[in-house]
Design an enzyme around this catalytic site. Sequence first.
Site, PDB file in Angstrom:
ATOM      1  CB  ALA A   1       7.983   3.414  13.808  1.00  0.00           C
TER       2      ALA A   1
ATOM      3  CG  HIS B   1      -2.444  -7.027  -1.730  1.00  0.00           C
ATOM      4  ND1 HIS B   1      -1.493  -6.795  -0.756  1.00  0.00           N
ATOM      5  CD2 HIS B   1      -2.507  -8.365  -1.890  1.00  0.00           C
ATOM      6  CE1 HIS B   1      -1.005  -7.954  -0.341  1.00  0.00           C
ATOM      7  NE2 HIS B   1      -1.599  -8.914  -1.018  1.00  0.00           N
TER       8      HIS B   1
ATOM      9  CB  VAL C   1      11.364   3.781   9.461  1.00  0.00           C
ATOM     10  CG1 VAL C   1      11.129   3.573   7.965  1.00  0.00           C
ATOM     11  CG2 VAL C   1      10.034   3.883  10.206  1.00  0.00           C
TER      12      VAL C   1
END
Length: 631
Positions: free
Chosen positions: A320, A296, A322
Site C-alpha cells: 500500500a 471510538h 503509506v
Amino acid sequence: MGEREAISSFHSYFLFSSLCAEAMATGQLFSRTTQALFYNYKQLPIQRMLDFDFLCGRETPSVAGIINPGAEGFQKLFFGQEEIAIPVHSTIEAACAAHPTADVFINFASFRSAAASSMSALKQPTIRVVAIIAEGVPESDTKQLIAYARSNNKVVIGPATVGGIQAGAFKIGDTAGTIDNIVQCKLYRPGSVGFVSKSGGMSNEMYNTIARVTDGIYEGIAIGGDVFPGSTLSGHILRFNNIPQIKMMVVLGELGGRDEYSLVEALKQGKVNKPVVAWVSGTCARLFKSEVQFGHAGAKSGGEMESAQAKNQALKEAGAVVPTSYEAFEDAIKETFEKLVEEGKITPVKEVKPPQIPEDLNSAIKSGKVRAPTHIISTISDDRGEEPCYAGVPMSSIVEQGFGVGDVISLLWFKRSLPRYCTKFIEICIMLCADHGPCVSGAHNTIVTARAGKDLVSSLVSGLLTIGPRFGGAIDDAARYFKDAYDRGLTPYEFVESMKKKGIRVPGIGHRIKRGDNRDKRVELLQLFARTNFPSVKYMEYAVQVETYTLSKANNLVLNVDGAIGSLFLDLLAGSGMFTKQEIDEIIEIGYLNGLFVLARSIGLIGHTFDQKRLKQPLYRHPWEDVLYTK
C-alpha cells in the site's frame, strides 16, 4: 496478554475478517435506483437523503417508506420543490411487504433496540444491506448480527456509523453532512476513488480532501467505530476492487483492533490489483505513558500490533502507499491519482453543475434572505418563552399573585388587569349562570345527546348550539339597546314604545316563570353587588326604570338575568375608567357579554353530561302523549 495469546487472537480475528471480506467481495452495494426503508423517523436525515437525490438528478426518492413502531400514515417531506408524502408503517414486516424493491434498511433506533430491529430487518428476504447508526450496541448482539448477515450473504454497516454514499446515486442518512459540503466534495456525481474508513467524522474530511486532489469518490463507507463492526475495511476494499469504475482506493484506519491486518494479507496474496493509499491514525498514542481511549470504542491500542505505527508499517510492506504522516496523506493520494491519469488508467470525470436545492423557508427567513407573511395574529397570549404569558403576564405571576378565573378572563378577553371588583363581578356572573336546571333547552339537548352515548364534547356542543336570541344569548342585545336608549336620553316609555313599533321585544326583559312579585334571585344578587362595589350603576338603574314601565303592562315582563348582566357590564366598562367609548362599543358589538353566558353554561352542561353517564341513563325517547299529532 502474552505473545502466544496475542498471536492466537490475531489469527481468530483475521479469520473472522477474511470470512466477512469474502462474503462482501461481490461489487456495488448501491445504485441510482436503490431505495431504503428508514427505521425510527428522523426528519433531518431523511430530508438530507431526499435533497441528495434531487442534487443527483434521481427520478425517484431514495426513501421508499418510514417505519415508526406503533404509528401509521404519511410524513410530508420535500423532493426538490415538490412536497411528497412518504408512507409510514408500524412494523418492519409491513414496510417490507409494501416496498419489495427497497433493499436497504437504515436503522436510527437507539443502542437499546438497534440489535433487535436490525435482526428483524436482516430476516426479511427483501433486505440486502442494514446500516446501524447507534453506537454502544452490545458486542454479543453485534456478533450475532454479523454471523447472520455473513451466512445469508447480507451486509451490515455499523454499528456506530454515519453510513455510506455512492456519489451521484445514493446516500445513507447524514453521510457527508450538509448539501453545501456535498457540493464542495463533488459527491453529486461519481468519481474514480473508493474510500473506506472507521470514522464517520473523518470521512467527511476525507471526502473533501479526495475531491481537492482527484476527480472525487465513487463510493465511500464508514464502517463504524465499535470494536466489532458489521463489515470490515478489507471487505470493502475487495468489493471496490471488483467495481470497474473505481480505479484506486483510499483507506483511513485507526489504532486498536486488527482489521487492517486482513487488508495486509489481502494485499500480500494479490487479491487487490488497484492502488491502495492508506493511513492509520493514532500515531500520537505512543506519547502517552498509559493506554488512551480515542473517541471510538475500538480506538485503543491493546498492544504493539494494534498500534498505528505497526499497522502503517505492515500496510506499507504489503504494497500500500503509506505516507509518513497524516499531513502527507493528501499528497500521497494526489500523486497516486496523477500517476494513474498519466498511465491512461483514469480519464478524469468531466465536471457538471448540480441543480440548486430550494432552501427551506425557515432557514431562509433566519438568514434574512426572504420575508414571509404570518398566517395568524395573536395579541392575548404568548407561549414562546420559558412559560406562557396571558396579555404579557407570566403564568407564574398569575399563580403567585392569587389571580382567579375573573382575572384570567380580564387578561385574555380584555387584555388588561381589571380592578378586583370587576373580576369578582365576572366570577359571580359565571357562578350564577352556570346552570338553570335540566329543563331549559340547552341542558335538555345535552342530556338527550349524552343518553345517546355520545362523548363529552358532542354533548356539550349540542347544548351550546341552542344559545341564541331566545336562550341565553340576549346579553349583548340587552347591553346594546339599553346603552343606545340611555345615551340618547330616551325615557323608559319612549324606549319601550319605539321598540314595540319596530316589532322588537326588549332584550333582557321578560321571563317564562318569574314575575313582578317573584323576582329572579340571581338578578337581585347582581344588583346588590353592583350597588355595593361599582362606582356608578347608571345603566342598571335605567334598566330598572324600564322594568318598572314594562311591569305596568304585564307581570312577567321583569328584568331577567340577561338584562341585569348586560346593563351592569355597561356600568363596569364605563365606570372602571379603563375603556374608551370606542372600545366599549366594540366589546358589545363583538359579543363579549354573550361569551360570559357561553362560558358559564358550559360548566352546567358538562355537569349534566357527567350526571347522565354516571346514572347510566338509557337512550331518551320523547313520550307520545306529550306530542300533538295533527294534520
